[in-house]
Write a protein that holds these residues in place. Structure first.
Motif, mmCIF file in Angstrom:
data_model
loop_
_atom_site.group_PDB
_atom_site.id
_atom_site.type_symbol
_atom_site.label_atom_id
_atom_site.label_comp_id
_atom_site.label_asym_id
_atom_site.label_seq_id
_atom_site.Cartn_x
_atom_site.Cartn_y
_atom_site.Cartn_z
ATOM 1 N N GLU A 18 33.647 36.430 40.945
ATOM 2 C CA GLU A 18 32.786 36.915 39.864
ATOM 3 C C GLU A 18 33.547 37.844 38.927
ATOM 4 O O GLU A 18 33.373 37.790 37.700
ATOM 5 C CB GLU A 18 31.565 37.623 40.452
ATOM 6 N N ALA A 19 34.409 38.683 39.494
ATOM 7 C CA ALA A 19 35.194 39.607 38.665
ATOM 8 C C ALA A 19 36.153 38.841 37.761
ATOM 9 O O ALA A 19 36.277 39.147 36.568
ATOM 10 C CB ALA A 19 35.968 40.580 39.553
ATOM 11 N N LEU A 20 36.814 37.838 38.311
ATOM 12 C CA LEU A 20 37.746 37.045 37.514
ATOM 13 C C LEU A 20 37.009 36.208 36.475
ATOM 14 O O LEU A 20 37.489 36.034 35.345
ATOM 15 C CB LEU A 20 38.583 36.144 38.429
ATOM 16 N N ARG A 21 35.853 35.680 36.859
ATOM 17 C CA ARG A 21 35.063 34.916 35.895
ATOM 18 C C ARG A 21 34.670 35.801 34.714
ATOM 19 O O ARG A 21 34.723 35.375 33.554
ATOM 20 C CB ARG A 21 33.800 34.366 36.563
ATOM 21 N N ASP A 22 34.293 37.052 34.997
ATOM 22 C CA ASP A 22 33.938 37.974 33.927
ATOM 23 C C ASP A 22 35.143 38.270 33.039
ATOM 24 O O ASP A 22 34.994 38.430 31.816
ATOM 25 C CB ASP A 22 33.387 39.278 34.516
ATOM 26 N N GLU A 23 36.326 38.357 33.641
ATOM 27 C CA GLU A 23 37.541 38.591 32.856
ATOM 28 C C GLU A 23 37.809 37.416 31.917
ATOM 29 O O GLU A 23 38.202 37.604 30.764
ATOM 30 C CB GLU A 23 38.737 38.800 33.793
ATOM 31 N N VAL A 24 37.591 36.199 32.416
ATOM 32 C CA VAL A 24 37.787 35.003 31.588
ATOM 33 C C VAL A 24 36.733 34.950 30.495
ATOM 34 O O VAL A 24 37.033 34.685 29.326
ATOM 35 C CB VAL A 24 37.733 33.730 32.458
ATOM 36 N N LEU A 25 35.479 35.199 30.844
ATOM 37 C CA LEU A 25 34.399 35.168 29.863
ATOM 38 C C LEU A 25 34.618 36.191 28.746
ATOM 39 O O LEU A 25 34.335 35.915 27.575
ATOM 40 C CB LEU A 25 33.065 35.452 30.551
ATOM 41 N N ALA A 26 35.108 37.352 29.113
ATOM 42 C CA ALA A 26 35.325 38.405 28.119
ATOM 43 C C ALA A 26 36.567 38.162 27.277
ATOM 44 O O ALA A 26 36.784 38.854 26.287
ATOM 45 C CB ALA A 26 35.430 39.767 28.812
ATOM 46 N N GLY A 27 37.378 37.184 27.673
ATOM 47 C CA GLY A 27 38.588 36.890 26.924
ATOM 48 C C GLY A 27 39.762 37.766 27.285
ATOM 49 O O GLY A 27 40.800 37.723 26.623
ATOM 50 N N ARG A 28 39.609 38.568 28.337
ATOM 51 C CA ARG A 28 40.744 39.403 28.755
ATOM 52 C C ARG A 28 41.779 38.577 29.510
ATOM 53 O O ARG A 28 42.955 38.948 29.554
ATOM 54 C CB ARG A 28 40.241 40.582 29.602
ATOM 55 N N LEU A 29 41.339 37.482 30.121
ATOM 56 C CA LEU A 29 42.255 36.463 30.622
ATOM 57 C C LEU A 29 42.169 35.297 29.653
ATOM 58 O O LEU A 29 41.150 34.633 29.544
ATOM 59 C CB LEU A 29 41.854 36.023 32.040
ATOM 60 N N GLN A 30 43.224 35.071 28.920
ATOM 61 C CA GLN A 30 43.220 34.116 27.821
ATOM 62 C C GLN A 30 43.464 32.685 28.295
ATOM 63 O O GLN A 30 44.117 32.468 29.323
ATOM 64 C CB GLN A 30 44.309 34.490 26.810
ATOM 65 N N PRO A 31 42.946 31.685 27.564
ATOM 66 C CA PRO A 31 43.242 30.291 27.891
ATOM 67 C C PRO A 31 44.743 30.049 27.975
ATOM 68 O O PRO A 31 45.510 30.473 27.095
ATOM 69 C CB PRO A 31 42.631 29.521 26.710
ATOM 70 N N GLY A 32 45.173 29.415 29.053
ATOM 71 C CA GLY A 32 46.593 29.142 29.262
ATOM 72 C C GLY A 32 47.336 30.254 29.985
ATOM 73 O O GLY A 32 48.485 30.050 30.406
ATOM 74 N N GLN A 33 46.709 31.412 30.155
ATOM 75 C CA GLN A 33 47.383 32.519 30.833
ATOM 76 C C GLN A 33 47.568 32.196 32.310
ATOM 77 O O GLN A 33 46.649 31.755 32.980
ATOM 78 C CB GLN A 33 46.577 33.798 30.674
ATOM 79 N N GLU A 34 48.770 32.418 32.823
ATOM 80 C CA GLU A 34 49.091 32.091 34.198
ATOM 81 C C GLU A 34 49.142 33.341 35.075
ATOM 82 O O GLU A 34 49.436 34.442 34.590
ATOM 83 C CB GLU A 34 50.446 31.373 34.272
ATOM 84 N N PHE A 35 48.854 33.167 36.348
ATOM 85 C CA PHE A 35 48.952 34.262 37.315
ATOM 86 C C PHE A 35 49.042 33.664 38.702
ATOM 87 O O PHE A 35 48.745 32.479 38.916
ATOM 88 C CB PHE A 35 47.755 35.210 37.202
ATOM 89 N N THR A 36 49.450 34.475 39.645
ATOM 90 C CA THR A 36 49.606 34.019 41.026
ATOM 91 C C THR A 36 48.585 34.698 41.923
ATOM 92 O O THR A 36 47.972 35.705 41.553
ATOM 93 C CB THR A 36 51.012 34.335 41.546
ATOM 94 N N VAL A 37 48.424 34.159 43.122
ATOM 95 C CA VAL A 37 47.551 34.770 44.116
ATOM 96 C C VAL A 37 48.027 36.184 44.417
ATOM 97 O O VAL A 37 47.231 37.129 44.525
ATOM 98 C CB VAL A 37 47.521 33.924 45.402
ATOM 99 N N LYS A 38 49.338 36.330 44.536
ATOM 100 C CA LYS A 38 49.917 37.638 44.854
ATOM 101 C C LYS A 38 49.582 38.671 43.789
ATOM 102 O O LYS A 38 49.250 39.831 44.109
ATOM 103 C CB LYS A 38 51.439 37.508 45.001
ATOM 104 N N GLU A 39 49.652 38.296 42.525
ATOM 105 C CA GLU A 39 49.363 39.229 41.437
ATOM 106 C C GLU A 39 47.894 39.672 41.467
ATOM 107 O O GLU A 39 47.593 40.858 41.284
ATOM 108 C CB GLU A 39 49.687 38.574 40.093
#
Length: 251
Positions: A18-39
């Motif tokens: 839910e927290a990550l979904r909110d980050e995506v919805l708010a645009g703080r995680l941008q389309p195409g932005q990559e990240f790892t499980v560790k991060e």
């Protein structure tokens, strides 16, 4: 594994999703932005297991893409994707009204909650406050969908709503005339449903979808304009002339 541990991990998995979904919805995680499980695990100071499970859940919802040996990235939705979402929900809602006449609402707390969400969402749209609008809009349509007797349809419509927002937010952030492209008919729709006026409710929803498709048309025109003015491959791109307006995108 003890039952309490399983519940704790499941709850943590859901909270992270839910927290990550909110980050995506708010645009703080941008389309195409990559990240790892560790991060992500380091960010939330949790173990990798619930993070991986949360990311898999979001991938199943169409919000993330899994990249082999690299991690995950936020899914890039196209204008065609957005148009497909709007057309799909139009067909489904039209079918609901044709079959049932209107969502079964009744009276009481369920309808009261929908009306409160509607008032807040409409207020945020008219104030052009995207950050506030996203949460209330998603909850409004989620609760409205719950009034439909078919849970599968309600879940599908909710997924389309979230995906549509993920596509729209980056464009909305650059919109100069935001009020033009933010639909604000939530309170009118809640009033129509509360009053049992199926015809008015159906027309308001269809008008909302036509509004979204008009915005998709605008985006496509802008994309075509950009392609027409793109220099041939191999030429160096110049910085835009100071007098040239910067390209902006709407919802």
């Amino acid at each position: 594994m003890p039952a309490s541990a399983a519940v704790t991990r499941s709850t943590l998995r859901q909270q992270i999703a839910e927290a990550l979904r909110d980050e995506v919805l708010a645009g703080r995680l941008q389309p195409g932005q990559e990240f790892t499980v560790k991060e992500i695990a380091a960010t939330y100071e949790v173990s990798a297991t619930p993070v991986r499970e949360a990311l898999v859940d979001l991938t199943a919802q169409g919000l993330l893409d899994s990249i082999q040996h690299r991690g995950f990235q936020v899914h890039r939705f196209s204008v065609a994707d957005f148009r497909g979402m709007v057309e799909a929900r139009s067909l489904i809602v039209d079918g609901i009204f044709r079959q049932d006449g209107a969502p079964r609402v009744g009276l009481g707390r369920a309808l009261g909650s929908v009306q409160r969400r509607a008032e807040e969402a409409a207020r945020a749209a008219r104030a052009a406050d995207v950050d506030i609008l996203i949460g209330y809009d998603v909850r409004f349509w989620r609760e409205l969908g719950a009034l439909v007797s078919n849970a599968y349809i309600a879940d599908f419509l909710h997924r389309l709503r979230v995906q549509a927002w993920v596509f729209a937010v980056p464009h909305l952030r650059a919109e100069s005339d935001l009020r033009t492209w933010l639909w604000s008919g939530h309170d009118e729709l809640a009033e129509a449903i509360g009053g049992g006026d199926a015809g008015a409710a159906r027309e308001l929803i269809m008008a909302h979808n036509r509004h979204a498709l008009a915005w998709a048309d605008r985006l496509e025109r802008r994309a075509g304009h950009s392609l027409q003015h793109r220099p041939p491959d191999g030429l160096e791109l110049r910085a835009p002339h100071p007098r040239e307006p910067r390209e902006q995108g709407p919802q």
